[in-house]
Motif scaffolding. Structure first.
Motif, PDB file in Angstrom:
ATOM      1  N   UNK A  20      58.709  71.841  44.005  1.00 42.09           N
ATOM      2  CA  UNK A  20      59.460  70.852  43.221  1.00 42.09           C
ATOM      3  C   UNK A  20      60.926  70.867  43.624  1.00 42.09           C
ATOM      4  N   UNK A  21      61.493  72.066  43.735  1.00 37.77           N
ATOM      5  CA  UNK A  21      62.905  72.167  44.113  1.00 37.77           C
ATOM      6  C   UNK A  21      63.127  71.608  45.515  1.00 37.77           C
ATOM      7  N   UNK A  22      62.191  71.814  46.414  1.00 44.84           N
ATOM      8  CA  UNK A  22      62.329  71.350  47.795  1.00 44.84           C
ATOM      9  C   UNK A  22      62.203  69.830  47.902  1.00 44.84           C
ATOM     10  N   UNK A  23      61.260  69.244  47.202  1.00 42.91           N
ATOM     11  CA  UNK A  23      60.947  67.820  47.385  1.00 42.91           C
ATOM     12  C   UNK A  23      61.512  66.917  46.298  1.00 42.91           C
ATOM     13  N   UNK A  24      62.227  67.442  45.368  1.00 45.62           N
ATOM     14  CA  UNK A  24      62.718  66.653  44.240  1.00 45.62           C
ATOM     15  C   UNK A  24      63.712  65.581  44.698  1.00 45.62           C
ATOM     16  N   UNK A  25      64.735  65.973  45.422  1.00 42.26           N
ATOM     17  CA  UNK A  25      65.777  65.025  45.844  1.00 42.26           C
ATOM     18  C   UNK A  25      65.241  63.917  46.750  1.00 42.26           C
ATOM     19  N   UNK A  26      64.453  64.240  47.778  1.00 41.49           N
ATOM     20  CA  UNK A  26      63.944  63.143  48.622  1.00 41.49           C
ATOM     21  C   UNK A  26      63.078  62.155  47.840  1.00 41.49           C
ATOM     22  N   UNK A  27      62.292  62.623  46.919  1.00 38.63           N
ATOM     23  CA  UNK A  27      61.440  61.726  46.129  1.00 38.63           C
ATOM     24  C   UNK A  27      62.302  60.838  45.246  1.00 38.63           C
ATOM     25  N   UNK A  28      63.303  61.403  44.622  1.00 40.30           N
ATOM     26  CA  UNK A  28      64.202  60.602  43.776  1.00 40.30           C
ATOM     27  C   UNK A  28      64.916  59.543  44.622  1.00 40.30           C
ATOM     28  N   UNK A  29      65.365  59.925  45.805  1.00 37.89           N
ATOM     29  CA  UNK A  29      66.044  58.969  46.688  1.00 37.89           C
ATOM     30  C   UNK A  29      65.105  57.844  47.117  1.00 37.89           C
ATOM     31  N   UNK A  30      63.858  58.171  47.428  1.00 38.49           N
ATOM     32  CA  UNK A  30      62.877  57.137  47.807  1.00 38.49           C
ATOM     33  C   UNK A  30      62.638  56.170  46.653  1.00 38.49           C
ATOM     34  N   UNK A  31      62.485  56.680  45.442  1.00 44.53           N
ATOM     35  CA  UNK A  31      62.242  55.818  44.282  1.00 44.53           C
ATOM     36  C   UNK A  31      63.460  54.923  44.046  1.00 44.53           C
ATOM     37  N   UNK A  32      64.632  55.492  44.114  1.00 45.92           N
ATOM     38  CA  UNK A  32      65.847  54.693  43.902  1.00 45.92           C
ATOM     39  C   UNK A  32      66.017  53.645  44.995  1.00 45.92           C
ATOM     40  N   UNK A  33      65.676  53.978  46.250  1.00 44.25           N
ATOM     41  CA  UNK A  33      65.821  52.995  47.328  1.00 44.25           C
ATOM     42  C   UNK A  33      64.886  51.809  47.102  1.00 44.25           C
ATOM     43  N   UNK A  34      63.670  52.063  46.572  1.00 46.21           N
ATOM     44  CA  UNK A  34      62.770  50.945  46.256  1.00 46.21           C
ATOM     45  C   UNK A  34      63.320  50.113  45.106  1.00 46.21           C
ATOM     46  N   UNK A  35      63.930  50.754  44.148  1.00 46.47           N
ATOM     47  CA  UNK A  35      64.482  50.023  43.013  1.00 46.47           C
ATOM     48  C   UNK A  35      65.685  49.168  43.410  1.00 46.47           C
ATOM     49  N   UNK A  36      66.537  49.706  44.264  1.00 42.93           N
ATOM     50  CA  UNK A  36      67.752  48.980  44.661  1.00 42.93           C
ATOM     51  C   UNK A  36      67.485  47.904  45.706  1.00 42.93           C
ATOM     52  N   UNK A  37      66.406  47.980  46.418  1.00 44.96           N
ATOM     53  CA  UNK A  37      66.098  47.017  47.476  1.00 44.96           C
ATOM     54  C   UNK A  37      65.346  45.825  46.890  1.00 44.96           C
ATOM     55  N   UNK A  38      66.015  45.073  46.041  1.00 46.23           N
ATOM     56  CA  UNK A  38      65.398  43.909  45.412  1.00 46.23           C
ATOM     57  C   UNK A  38      65.827  42.678  46.204  1.00 46.23           C
ATOM     58  N   UNK A  39      64.873  41.890  46.632  1.00 47.59           N
ATOM     59  CA  UNK A  39      65.161  40.656  47.356  1.00 47.59           C
ATOM     60  C   UNK A  39      64.958  39.502  46.379  1.00 47.59           C
TER      61      UNK A  39
END
Length: 116
Positions: free
Chosen positions: A88-107
């Motif tokens: 969890x500690x290792x993969x937490x930040x990349x997963x959060x960044x991926x989710x946020x990138x999908x949320x912010x990439x609204x066309x």
């Protein structure tokens, strides 16, 4: 008549003697059955204790004590929880960044079924 009475007396005496012998035989049979039952019960208990001792030896040799098994399960559980926390500690930040990138990439575009 005297010999007739004497014969009856002998028959009655013989009958009483036979009844006593039968009664004694029944008592002996009852004692033998009780003795056999007691011996069988004793043998069963001896066999049961022997098998139980054999089982406990087998259990101690192959499985260990119940506390040992419980401690092993607890240790395995703690180890897996620690592994999950590290993952969890290792993969937490990349997963959060991926989710946020999908949320912010609204066309913003019009739906293909929209008619103007």
């Amino acid at each position: 008549m005297a010999s007739n009475t004497q014969g009856i007396q002998q028959l009655l005496a013989a009958e009483k003697k036979a009844a006593d012998k039968v009664g004694e035989a029944r008592k002996r049979k009852a004692r033998r059955l009780k003795q056999a039952k007691d011996e069988a019960t004793e043998e069963i208990e001896k066999y049961r204790s022997e098998r139980e001792r054999t089982f406990k030896d087998f259990e101690a040799k192959h499985v260990g004590s119940r506390e040992g098994v419980s401690n092993k399960i607890d240790a395995d559980t703690r180890l897996r929880i620690d592994e999950m926390n590290r993952a969890l500690a290792t993969h937490k930040e990349p997963v959060i960044q991926d989710v946020l990138s999908f949320l912010y990439a609204i066309k913003a575009e019009v739906h293909k079924n929209y008619r103007s």
